[in-house]
Design a protein around this motif. Structure first.
Motif, PDB file in Angstrom:
ATOM      1  N   ASP A 127       0.701  -1.017  -0.113  1.00 12.63           N
ATOM      2  CA  ASP A 127      -0.213  -0.233   0.055  1.00 12.63           C
ATOM      3  C   ASP A 127       0.881   1.351  -0.266  1.00 12.63           C
ATOM      4  OD1 ASP A 127      -1.504   2.199   1.317  1.00 12.63           O
ATOM      5  OD2 ASP A 127      -3.316   1.116   1.227  1.00 12.63           O
ATOM      6  N   GLY A 128       0.378   1.915  -1.007  1.00 15.70           N
ATOM      7  CA  GLY A 128       1.025   3.433  -0.903  1.00 15.70           C
ATOM      8  C   GLY A 128       1.695   4.064   0.535  1.00 15.70           C
ATOM      9  N   LEU A 129       0.430   4.026   1.417  1.00 16.25           N
ATOM     10  CA  LEU A 129       1.039   4.381   2.929  1.00 16.25           C
ATOM     11  C   LEU A 129       1.764   4.222   3.447  1.00 16.25           C
ATOM     12  CD1 LEU A 129      -2.682   5.111   3.765  1.00 16.25           C
ATOM     13  CD2 LEU A 129      -1.366   7.045   3.148  1.00 16.25           C
ATOM     14  N   LEU A 130       2.645   2.954   2.994  1.00 18.42           N
ATOM     15  CA  LEU A 130       3.289   2.339   3.356  1.00 18.42           C
ATOM     16  C   LEU A 130       4.677   2.102   2.877  1.00 18.42           C
ATOM     17  CD1 LEU A 130       1.372  -1.134   4.792  1.00 18.42           C
ATOM     18  CD2 LEU A 130       1.239   0.869   6.554  1.00 18.42           C
ATOM     19  N   GLN A 131       4.998   2.553   2.305  1.00 18.01           N
ATOM     20  CA  GLN A 131       5.918   2.396   1.209  1.00 18.01           C
ATOM     21  C   GLN A 131       6.968   3.434   1.140  1.00 18.01           C
ATOM     22  OE1 GLN A 131       5.307   3.058  -2.809  1.00 18.01           O
ATOM     23  NE2 GLN A 131       3.214   0.973  -2.670  1.00 18.01           N
ATOM     24  N   THR A 132       8.004   2.219   1.421  1.00 20.92           N
ATOM     25  CA  THR A 132       9.998   3.415   1.278  1.00 20.92           C
ATOM     26  C   THR A 132       9.695   4.274  -0.182  1.00 20.92           C
ATOM     27  OG1 THR A 132      11.130   1.778   0.527  1.00 20.92           O
ATOM     28  CG2 THR A 132      10.635   2.215   2.614  1.00 20.92           C
ATOM     29  N   GLU A 133      10.906   5.158   0.691  1.00 20.61           N
ATOM     30  CA  GLU A 133      10.721   6.207  -1.356  1.00 20.61           C
ATOM     31  C   GLU A 133      11.848   5.036  -2.076  1.00 20.61           C
ATOM     32  OE1 GLU A 133      13.411   9.325  -2.228  1.00 20.61           O
ATOM     33  OE2 GLU A 133      13.227   9.192   0.067  1.00 20.61           O
ATOM     34  N   GLU A 134      12.382   3.948  -1.694  1.00 23.85           N
ATOM     35  CA  GLU A 134      13.035   3.818  -2.769  1.00 23.85           C
ATOM     36  C   GLU A 134      12.269   2.339  -3.108  1.00 23.85           C
ATOM     37  OE1 GLU A 134      17.333   2.074  -1.346  1.00 23.85           O
ATOM     38  OE2 GLU A 134      15.733   2.369   0.155  1.00 23.85           O
ATOM     39  N   TYR A 135      10.690   1.802  -2.858  1.00 24.74           N
ATOM     40  CA  TYR A 135      10.519   1.112  -3.240  1.00 24.74           C
ATOM     41  C   TYR A 135       8.874   1.832  -4.026  1.00 24.74           C
ATOM     42  CZ  TYR A 135       6.843  -2.450  -3.678  1.00 24.74           C
ATOM     43  OH  TYR A 135       5.954  -3.349  -3.763  1.00 24.74           O
ATOM     44  N   ALA A 136       8.457   2.971  -3.128  1.00 22.64           N
ATOM     45  CA  ALA A 136       7.810   4.183  -4.372  1.00 22.64           C
ATOM     46  C   ALA A 136       7.980   3.944  -5.755  1.00 22.64           C
ATOM     47  CB  ALA A 136       7.423   4.784  -3.320  1.00 22.64           C
ATOM     48  N   ARG A 137       9.365   4.854  -6.244  1.00 22.13           N
ATOM     49  CA  ARG A 137      10.084   4.365  -7.283  1.00 22.13           C
ATOM     50  C   ARG A 137      10.809   3.430  -7.324  1.00 22.13           C
ATOM     51  NH1 ARG A 137      13.686   7.845  -5.011  1.00 22.13           N
ATOM     52  NH2 ARG A 137      13.369   9.492  -5.728  1.00 22.13           N
ATOM     53  N   ALA A 138      10.610   2.559  -7.580  1.00 19.14           N
ATOM     54  CA  ALA A 138      10.741   1.150  -8.430  1.00 19.14           C
ATOM     55  C   ALA A 138       9.530   1.071  -8.358  1.00 19.14           C
ATOM     56  CB  ALA A 138      10.871   0.315  -6.991  1.00 19.14           C
ATOM     57  N   VAL A 139       8.424   0.846  -8.362  1.00 16.94           N
ATOM     58  CA  VAL A 139       7.092   1.281  -8.349  1.00 16.94           C
ATOM     59  C   VAL A 139       6.323   1.476  -9.881  1.00 16.94           C
ATOM     60  CG1 VAL A 139       4.648   0.599  -8.148  1.00 16.94           C
ATOM     61  CG2 VAL A 139       5.511  -0.421  -6.240  1.00 16.94           C
ATOM     62  N   PHE A 140       7.148   2.821  -9.392  1.00 19.96           N
ATOM     63  CA  PHE A 140       6.493   4.183 -10.507  1.00 19.96           C
ATOM     64  C   PHE A 140       7.229   3.960 -12.068  1.00 19.96           C
ATOM     65  CE2 PHE A 140       4.889   6.914  -6.973  1.00 19.96           C
ATOM     66  CZ  PHE A 140       3.846   7.071  -7.206  1.00 19.96           C
ATOM     67  N   GLY A 141       8.299   3.348 -11.347  1.00 16.25           N
ATOM     68  CA  GLY A 141       9.581   2.627 -12.634  1.00 16.25           C
ATOM     69  C   GLY A 141       9.350   1.867 -13.505  1.00 16.25           C
ATOM     70  N   SER A 142       8.796   1.377 -12.966  1.00 16.51           N
ATOM     71  CA  SER A 142       8.513  -0.017 -13.655  1.00 16.51           C
ATOM     72  C   SER A 142       7.226   0.204 -15.034  1.00 16.51           C
ATOM     73  CB  SER A 142       7.899  -1.291 -12.625  1.00 16.51           C
ATOM     74  OG  SER A 142       6.551  -0.890 -11.893  1.00 16.51           O
ATOM     75  N   ARG A 143       6.630   1.023 -14.637  1.00 17.89           N
ATOM     76  CA  ARG A 143       5.056   1.599 -15.437  1.00 17.89           C
ATOM     77  C   ARG A 143       5.252   1.389 -16.671  1.00 17.89           C
ATOM     78  NH1 ARG A 143       3.156   6.267 -18.303  1.00 17.89           N
ATOM     79  NH2 ARG A 143       0.863   6.704 -17.805  1.00 17.89           N
ATOM     80  N   ARG A 144       4.897   1.364 -17.491  1.00 22.24           N
ATOM     81  CA  ARG A 144       4.919   1.821 -19.414  1.00 22.24           C
ATOM     82  C   ARG A 144       3.479   1.597 -19.327  1.00 22.24           C
ATOM     83  NH1 ARG A 144       8.608   0.993 -17.853  1.00 22.24           N
ATOM     84  NH2 ARG A 144      10.944  -0.567 -18.044  1.00 22.24           N
TER      85      ARG A 144
ATOM     86  N   THR B  25       2.726  -9.827  -2.658  1.00 24.84           N
ATOM     87  CA  THR B  25       3.499  -8.005  -2.327  1.00 24.84           C
ATOM     88  C   THR B  25       4.369  -8.430  -1.796  1.00 24.84           C
ATOM     89  OG1 THR B  25       1.599  -7.935  -0.579  1.00 24.84           O
ATOM     90  CG2 THR B  25       0.879  -7.641  -2.346  1.00 24.84           C
ATOM     91  N   LEU B  26       4.862  -9.616  -0.343  1.00 24.37           N
ATOM     92  CA  LEU B  26       5.329  -9.460  -0.296  1.00 24.37           C
ATOM     93  C   LEU B  26       7.583 -10.146  -0.293  1.00 24.37           C
ATOM     94  CD1 LEU B  26       4.222 -10.278   3.413  1.00 24.37           C
ATOM     95  CD2 LEU B  26       4.281  -7.966   2.835  1.00 24.37           C
ATOM     96  N   ARG B  27       6.875 -10.973  -1.552  1.00 18.82           N
ATOM     97  CA  ARG B  27       7.484 -11.116  -2.215  1.00 18.82           C
ATOM     98  C   ARG B  27       7.931 -11.151  -3.539  1.00 18.82           C
ATOM     99  NH1 ARG B  27       8.636 -16.475   0.533  1.00 18.82           N
ATOM    100  NH2 ARG B  27       7.045 -16.705   1.950  1.00 18.82           N
ATOM    101  N   ARG B  28       7.248  -9.761  -3.468  1.00 19.59           N
ATOM    102  CA  ARG B  28       7.690  -9.970  -4.956  1.00 19.59           C
ATOM    103  C   ARG B  28       8.725  -8.390  -5.225  1.00 19.59           C
ATOM    104  NH1 ARG B  28       2.541  -8.762  -6.792  1.00 19.59           N
ATOM    105  NH2 ARG B  28       3.126 -10.002  -7.371  1.00 19.59           N
ATOM    106  N   PRO B  29      10.123  -8.531  -5.568  1.00 16.45           N
ATOM    107  CA  PRO B  29      11.244  -7.061  -4.969  1.00 16.45           C
ATOM    108  C   PRO B  29      11.356  -6.642  -6.189  1.00 16.45           C
ATOM    109  CG  PRO B  29      12.105  -8.853  -6.250  1.00 16.45           C
ATOM    110  CD  PRO B  29      10.109  -9.850  -6.096  1.00 16.45           C
ATOM    111  N   TYR B  30      10.448  -5.103  -6.384  1.00 24.69           N
ATOM    112  CA  TYR B  30      10.398  -4.337  -6.418  1.00 24.69           C
ATOM    113  C   TYR B  30      11.887  -3.377  -6.360  1.00 24.69           C
ATOM    114  CZ  TYR B  30       6.115  -4.129  -8.706  1.00 24.69           C
ATOM    115  OH  TYR B  30       4.927  -4.609  -9.886  1.00 24.69           O
TER     116      TYR B  30
END
Length: 277
Positions: free
Chosen positions: A115-132, A171-176
């Motif tokens: 969930d977005g409220l729980l994300q670290t900055e690095e994880y958030a950047r990786a999630v947004f960075g995976s967008r296509r 979601t805890l095992r997917r290593p974004y």
């Protein structure tokens, strides 16, 4: 340093930007500076200054800092930061942030990402960075900043909503972002799960029943006594206020919580995952 676009469909941001742009132009003209001269004084190009003064670009805080100093505004331009603070982020994010600010309880189920409220900055950047197709660099940074700004509600000194999160084990095992990014994300979950107002639960993949197979959703109980749902799918997000639909989401979330591990069991589960990574 780049700046962020003000979307043409965003009426609220457009209104604020017109006011700020008008003031910036008046201050510059009163100082007898051309756009090129002003840009050189604050370290920006003439084209960008023009875009800001036409209300097409949202200036970053440092732009206003430099403008205030160069124009001798004695803090009057800096004061406009407050007006720009919210419209700096996409309208969808502002709408969600307002709902969260009015909530006394936020319930979230997610089987896609943390969930977005729980994300670290690095994880958030990786999630947004995976967008296509990928975001432009400025837009990616804007999205990350907006997501982190929303997280202020978790440990707010003025309001302390009850927060309930159920995360699918996947979601805890997917290593974004890779192994180390995921380790720090799991550590953040453990930290937040210890807060008095936060429950983090895990829905194990081995559960036969899972009422959340239709995907992520949220239920927010507001301080006026009303309840709304929030759903976000491919390219579409919307608040759900129709009572019968909200009731379905409410019932569904209660079922999901009962099917998931307890908060205590969930933290132990996350600790074990952390040890295995």
């Amino acid at each position: 340093m780049g700046d962020w676009d003000a979307g043409p469909e965003d009426d609220e941001a457009g209104a604020v930007m017109k006011t700020v742009a008008r003031q910036l132009k008046l201050w510059r003209e009163a100082a007898g500076l051309t756009q090129a001269e002003f840009g050189a004084a604050i370290g920006y190009g003439e084209e960008l200054v023009s875009s800001v003064e036409r209300g097409r670009r949202i200036p970053r805080p440092e732009y206003l800092d430099r403008a205030d100093e160069a124009l001798g505004a004695n803090g009057k331009i800096i004061a406009m930061k407050r007006d720009l603070a919210e419209v700096r982020y996409p309208k969808k994010v502002r709408d969600v942030k307002r709902l969260e600010a009015e909530a006394v309880e936020i319930c979230s189920y997610n089987n896609s990402v943390i969930d977005g409220l729980l994300q670290t900055e690095e994880y958030a950047r990786a999630v947004f960075g995976s967008r296509r197709p990928p975001f432009k660099e400025d837009e990616l940074e804007q999205r990350v900043a907006a997501r982190l700004a929303r997280q202020e509600i978790i440990e707010s000194p003025t309001t302390l909503p009850v927060l309930s999160f159920v995360q699918c084990e996947s979601t805890l095992r997917r290593p974004y972002g890779g192994k180390m990014v995921m380790r720090r994300q799991l550590q953040r979950l453990l930290h937040l799960g210890e807060l008095r107002n936060v429950d983090v639960q895990v829905m194990p993949l081995g559960r036969e029943g899972n009422a959340g197979v239709d995907g992520p959703f949220r239920v927010l109980r507001l301080n006026d006594g009303s309840t709304v749902g929030y759903n976000e799918v491919q390219l579409i997000s919307r608040a759900i206020t129709e009572p019968k639909l909200v009731q379905i989401l409410d019932i569904r979330y209660g079922t999901i919580r009962s099917q998931a591990l307890t908060p205590h069991e969930s933290l132990a589960f996350i600790e074990k995952l952390l040890g295995d990574t």
